[in-house]
Design a protein around this motif. Structure first.
Motif, mmCIF file in Angstrom:
data_model
loop_
_atom_site.group_PDB
_atom_site.id
_atom_site.type_symbol
_atom_site.label_atom_id
_atom_site.label_comp_id
_atom_site.label_asym_id
_atom_site.label_seq_id
_atom_site.Cartn_x
_atom_site.Cartn_y
_atom_site.Cartn_z
ATOM 1 N N MET A 1 62.439 27.008 12.077
ATOM 2 C CA MET A 1 62.578 27.538 13.413
ATOM 3 C C MET A 1 61.602 28.711 13.575
ATOM 4 N N LYS A 2 60.966 28.819 14.724
ATOM 5 C CA LYS A 2 60.023 29.900 14.980
ATOM 6 C C LYS A 2 60.742 31.220 15.219
ATOM 7 N N ASN A 3 60.159 32.287 14.752
ATOM 8 C CA ASN A 3 60.713 33.615 14.964
ATOM 9 C C ASN A 3 60.270 34.181 16.306
ATOM 10 N N ASP A 4 61.112 35.036 16.892
ATOM 11 C CA ASP A 4 60.786 35.802 18.106
ATOM 12 C C ASP A 4 60.487 34.952 19.335
ATOM 13 N N ILE A 5 61.088 33.761 19.458
ATOM 14 C CA ILE A 5 60.872 32.964 20.667
ATOM 15 C C ILE A 5 62.126 32.884 21.529
ATOM 16 N N HIS A 6 63.252 33.358 20.994
ATOM 17 C CA HIS A 6 64.510 33.273 21.719
ATOM 18 C C HIS A 6 64.785 34.567 22.479
ATOM 19 N N GLU A 8 66.844 37.792 24.008
ATOM 20 C CA GLU A 8 67.870 38.658 23.434
ATOM 21 C C GLU A 8 69.234 38.309 24.019
#
Length: 73
Positions: A1-6, A8
């Motif tokens: 899963m990619k980091n920092d794409i979701h 807050e």
């Protein structure tokens, strides 16, 4: 899963039509913001039994009823 794409996910307050404030978690706004609703389950016809009548703008409802008058649903 990619980091920092979701987005807050944080706690907000939701103010219902009757003035009740409910704590919820959401991606809307910032931590501690208040979302004021114009329509909620306590006043919306879909949840209250639909006591309000449908507005017939431009005769659309009348044309629909006339077109499908002979069908039984």
């Amino acid at each position: 899963m990619k980091n920092d794409i979701h987005p807050e996910y944080h706690a907000i307050e939701v103010k219902l039509v009757d003035g009740t404030i409910v704590q919820m978690r959401s991606t809307w706004g910032s931590e501690g913001d208040t979302l004021t609703l114009d329509v909620d389950p306590s006043v919306h016809p879909a949840w209250t039994g639909g006591s309000s009548r449908l507005m017939d703008t431009g005769g659309r409802v009348t044309r629909f009823k006339k077109k499908f008058a002979g069908l039984d649903f």
